[in-house]
Design a protein around this motif. Structure first.
Motif, PDB file in Angstrom:
ATOM      1  N   VAL A  54      73.025  36.153   7.277  1.00 43.67           N
ATOM      2  CA  VAL A  54      71.981  35.205   6.882  1.00 43.67           C
ATOM      3  C   VAL A  54      70.676  35.585   7.578  1.00 43.67           C
ATOM      4  CG1 VAL A  54      71.282  32.782   6.848  1.00 43.67           C
ATOM      5  CG2 VAL A  54      73.714  33.385   6.680  1.00 43.67           C
ATOM      6  N   GLU A  55      69.603  35.678   6.811  1.00 47.55           N
ATOM      7  CA  GLU A  55      68.273  35.925   7.368  1.00 47.55           C
ATOM      8  C   GLU A  55      67.356  34.778   6.954  1.00 47.55           C
ATOM      9  OE1 GLU A  55      64.519  39.098   7.169  1.00 47.55           O
ATOM     10  OE2 GLU A  55      66.299  39.396   5.905  1.00 47.55           O
ATOM     11  N   ILE A  56      66.578  34.269   7.895  1.00 49.86           N
ATOM     12  CA  ILE A  56      65.651  33.170   7.615  1.00 49.86           C
ATOM     13  C   ILE A  56      64.275  33.751   7.320  1.00 49.86           C
ATOM     14  CG2 ILE A  56      64.707  31.000   8.429  1.00 49.86           C
ATOM     15  CD1 ILE A  56      67.786  31.088   8.240  1.00 49.86           C
ATOM     16  N   ILE A  57      63.707  33.364   6.171  1.00 52.01           N
ATOM     17  CA  ILE A  57      62.372  33.830   5.811  1.00 52.01           C
ATOM     18  C   ILE A  57      61.536  32.637   5.343  1.00 52.01           C
ATOM     19  CG2 ILE A  57      63.214  36.120   5.171  1.00 52.01           C
ATOM     20  CD1 ILE A  57      62.897  35.326   2.231  1.00 52.01           C
ATOM     21  N   GLY A  58      60.223  32.841   5.266  1.00 55.91           N
ATOM     22  CA  GLY A  58      59.341  31.786   4.778  1.00 55.91           C
ATOM     23  C   GLY A  58      58.604  31.078   5.882  1.00 55.91           C
ATOM     24  N   TYR A  59      58.394  29.780   5.709  1.00 56.56           N
ATOM     25  CA  TYR A  59      57.513  29.015   6.586  1.00 56.56           C
ATOM     26  C   TYR A  59      58.186  28.544   7.864  1.00 56.56           C
ATOM     27  CZ  TYR A  59      54.456  25.237   8.160  1.00 56.56           C
ATOM     28  OH  TYR A  59      53.665  24.414   8.917  1.00 56.56           O
ATOM     29  N   ARG A  60      59.386  27.966   7.754  1.00 61.89           N
ATOM     30  CA  ARG A  60      60.049  27.429   8.944  1.00 61.89           C
ATOM     31  C   ARG A  60      61.463  27.974   9.062  1.00 61.89           C
ATOM     32  NH1 ARG A  60      59.072  21.850  11.625  1.00 61.89           N
ATOM     33  NH2 ARG A  60      59.835  23.217  13.273  1.00 61.89           N
ATOM     34  N   GLY A  61      62.422  27.100   9.372  1.00 70.29           N
ATOM     35  CA  GLY A  61      63.743  27.610   9.673  1.00 70.29           C
ATOM     36  C   GLY A  61      64.866  26.763   9.133  1.00 70.29           C
ATOM     37  N   ALA A  62      66.032  26.931   9.768  1.00 67.57           N
ATOM     38  CA  ALA A  62      67.250  26.275   9.318  1.00 67.57           C
ATOM     39  C   ALA A  62      68.022  25.757  10.517  1.00 67.57           C
ATOM     40  CB  ALA A  62      68.121  27.256   8.524  1.00 67.57           C
ATOM     41  N   ALA A  92      63.563  29.848   3.324  1.00 64.83           N
ATOM     42  CA  ALA A  92      64.758  30.280   2.601  1.00 64.83           C
ATOM     43  C   ALA A  92      65.749  30.962   3.522  1.00 64.83           C
ATOM     44  CB  ALA A  92      64.388  31.223   1.451  1.00 64.83           C
ATOM     45  N   MET A  93      67.021  30.859   3.161  1.00 64.80           N
ATOM     46  CA  MET A  93      68.098  31.620   3.785  1.00 64.80           C
ATOM     47  C   MET A  93      68.523  32.705   2.795  1.00 64.80           C
ATOM     48  SD  MET A  93      70.409  28.513   5.409  1.00 64.80           S
ATOM     49  CE  MET A  93      70.721  27.695   3.829  1.00 64.80           C
ATOM     50  N   VAL A  94      68.444  33.944   3.214  1.00 65.78           N
ATOM     51  CA  VAL A  94      68.907  35.064   2.390  1.00 65.78           C
ATOM     52  C   VAL A  94      70.277  35.457   2.897  1.00 65.78           C
ATOM     53  CG1 VAL A  94      68.436  37.406   1.598  1.00 65.78           C
ATOM     54  CG2 VAL A  94      66.532  35.835   2.048  1.00 65.78           C
ATOM     55  N   VAL A  95      71.269  35.400   2.026  1.00 70.24           N
ATOM     56  CA  VAL A  95      72.657  35.698   2.402  1.00 70.24           C
ATOM     57  C   VAL A  95      73.103  36.920   1.615  1.00 70.24           C
ATOM     58  CG1 VAL A  95      74.986  34.782   2.643  1.00 70.24           C
ATOM     59  CG2 VAL A  95      73.024  33.218   2.679  1.00 70.24           C
ATOM     60  N   ARG A 149      62.310  31.485  11.586  1.00 71.17           N
ATOM     61  CA  ARG A 149      62.006  32.558  10.636  1.00 71.17           C
ATOM     62  C   ARG A 149      62.166  33.917  11.322  1.00 71.17           C
ATOM     63  NH1 ARG A 149      55.851  32.328   8.844  1.00 71.17           N
ATOM     64  NH2 ARG A 149      56.443  34.393   8.108  1.00 71.17           N
ATOM     65  N   GLY A 150      62.805  34.831  10.619  1.00 74.30           N
ATOM     66  CA  GLY A 150      63.073  36.158  11.166  1.00 74.30           C
ATOM     67  C   GLY A 150      64.404  36.282  11.863  1.00 74.30           C
ATOM     68  N   ASP A 151      65.025  35.157  12.217  1.00 69.09           N
ATOM     69  CA  ASP A 151      66.336  35.192  12.877  1.00 69.09           C
ATOM     70  C   ASP A 151      67.435  35.564  11.877  1.00 69.09           C
ATOM     71  OD1 ASP A 151      65.149  34.393  15.230  1.00 69.09           O
ATOM     72  OD2 ASP A 151      65.745  32.290  15.037  1.00 69.09           O
ATOM     73  N   VAL A 211      69.435  33.661  -2.367  1.00 70.34           N
ATOM     74  CA  VAL A 211      68.192  33.214  -1.735  1.00 70.34           C
ATOM     75  C   VAL A 211      68.163  31.698  -1.893  1.00 70.34           C
ATOM     76  CG1 VAL A 211      65.682  33.359  -1.654  1.00 70.34           C
ATOM     77  CG2 VAL A 211      67.023  35.383  -2.277  1.00 70.34           C
ATOM     78  N   ILE A 212      68.476  31.006  -0.792  1.00 68.05           N
ATOM     79  CA  ILE A 212      68.671  29.554  -0.806  1.00 68.05           C
ATOM     80  C   ILE A 212      67.409  28.917  -0.227  1.00 68.05           C
ATOM     81  CG2 ILE A 212      70.139  27.663  -0.041  1.00 68.05           C
ATOM     82  CD1 ILE A 212      72.393  29.760   0.335  1.00 68.05           C
ATOM     83  N   ILE A 213      66.628  28.278  -1.095  1.00 64.47           N
ATOM     84  CA  ILE A 213      65.297  27.777  -0.746  1.00 64.47           C
ATOM     85  C   ILE A 213      65.354  26.269  -0.566  1.00 64.47           C
ATOM     86  CG2 ILE A 213      62.862  27.753  -1.440  1.00 64.47           C
ATOM     87  CD1 ILE A 213      63.813  30.019  -3.520  1.00 64.47           C
TER      88      ILE A 213
END
Length: 412
Positions: free
Chosen positions: A255-263, A246-249, A292-294, A38-40
């Motif tokens: 990779v899943e993007i969660i939280g407020y914004r994106g990557a 965060a990026m969850v790997v 987020r959600g991607d 979980v990369i924040i």
């Protein structure tokens, strides 16, 4: 081998010894880990349940034991206890690991090789790295000869057997095999380049040797500094995550993007440079924004939009926006994503962003033009719920420009 020979010539003897030893210690483990990352991107708020709950869930759920490493923090005890409070709020059973360069009345070298403490860490279900200075993490967890300490071996054991490794800010930087270390401002990095052992240094490599990671990305315009660092070290893919996100790997490298914004996802596999030019330049970088959600699969290079965008693929023949798209400060807070969103849903084929220094300067300076272009591979998705975009495969070319100083006032 040619790349390594050029690297050897650039490094001094003492720096080379340090670099080789630490690179060996931080190289990714040959055994494919079963765990998750979980990369924040930093700035994680206490009320961001998406991220805190995911960390606890990946560690095993309610009651999960999570080892909190405040190693990067300037005030380790205070930082560690704050993180422990949040993890408890979301159902975990965390504990502080007293290994930190700045921890008072403690010898971090002895603590990092204390077998009793290492065994306690090894029995945990997950690890959380606090933010601060990422150099303090590697200083605390890697021995002077470049080998792993007992504590770092324990962390790898957790990851290999299926536990979660989470980290924010500095704790995100150490996830890749190369991290920014004592980096300059983004514009200065473009103007002056990156140096091994100073601007960049080895990280801990949890995500693998093929992905470069950066953090605080959108709010600080750091996407631009990723590119010269990636080119220098030979990375083809880079992922940069924004604050409070965060990026969850997972173990399948999804990779899943969660939280407020994106990557931002940077693909340099087709990038070229003009080696004869005196200033930094690059052509044909592919840049994508993952919201987020991607989801993005590193192994297969496939993208799955968030559920609210599944039916929201943009029709390129029916753009919403008209007229030129540009930014006078492409390194500004979220400017790059704002420009990308406007371009992908525009009748324009390209957009320009400018990066320059202090407008009150008195002498001309080197700035940079960022040209974003749509190609046949460029795709956009729009949420059906809110005005939020996912953007794939815009082309980015960066070239140096001369910025005149001082700026003169208009005369009637």
């Amino acid at each position: 081998m040619g790349v390594m020979k050029r690297l050897l010539r650039r490094l001094g003897h003492a720096s080379l010894i340090w670099f080789a030893a630490v690179t060996t210690a931080h190289a990714s483990d040959p055994v494919q880990p079963k765990g998750s990352l979980v990369i924040i991107g930093g700035g994680l708020r206490g009320d961001n349940a998406d991220i805190w709950q995911r960390i606890v869930q990946l560690a095993g759920g309610k009651g999960a034991r999570i080892a909190v490493f405040p190693s990067a923090a300037g005030a380790p005890e205070k930082s560690g206890q704050a993180i422990i409070g949040y993890l408890k709020r979301y159902g975990a059973d965390p504990f502080l690991v007293p290994i930190a360069v700045k921890l008072a009345n403690s010898d971090y070298r002895k603590a990092a090789d204390d077998m009793t403490l290492a065994d306690r860490v090894r029995r945990a279900d997950g690890v959380y790295f606090a933010g601060g200075d990422q150099g303090r993490i590697t200083q605390a967890l890697v021995r002077a000869d470049g080998t792993r300490t007992a504590a770092l071996d324990a962390i790898w054991d957790i990851y290999k057997r299926g536990g979660v490794i989470a980290g924010t800010s500095a704790g995100a930087a150490i996830m890749s095999s190369t991290m920014f270390y004592d980096a300059r401002r983004v514009l200065a990095t473009l103007q002056e380049g990156v140096a091994d052992g100073k601007d960049i240094a080895p990280g801990l490599g949890f995500i693998g040797d093929d992905i470069f990671v950066d953090q605080h990305l959108l709010i600080r315009g750091r996407f631009a500094r990723m590119i010269p660092a990636m080119l220098k070290k030979g990375y083809q893919l880079g992922l940069g995550i924004d604050e409070n996100s965060a990026m969850v790997v997972n173990s399948k490298r999804e990779v899943e993007i969660i939280g407020y914004r994106g990557a931002l996802l940077l693909d340099l596999s087709r990038a070229t440079m003009d080696a004869e030019a005196s200033a930094f330049n690059v052509s044909n970088v592919l840049i994508s924004y993952l919201d987020r959600g991607d989801r993005f699969n590193i192994a297969t290079q496939t993208f799955i939009p968030a559920q609210d965008k599944a039916d929201g693929r943009l029709d390129n023949t029916r753009p919403v926006r008209r007229g030129p798209v540009y930014s006078n400060d492409i390194l500004g807070n979220s400017a790059v994503v704002d420009l990308m969103e406007k371009l992908i849903d525009s009748d324009q084929q390209d957009a320009i962003g400018i990066a320059s220094g202090d407008p009150r300067g008195t002498a001309p300076e080197i700035g940079f033009e960022f040209r974003f272009s749509k190609t046949p591979e460029s795709t956009g998705y729009l949420s059906q719920v809110v005005e939020a975009y996912s953007i794939l495969n815009l082309r980015l070319d960066i070239r140096p420009i001369e910025v005149q100083r001082p700026l003169y006032k208009y005369k009637n």
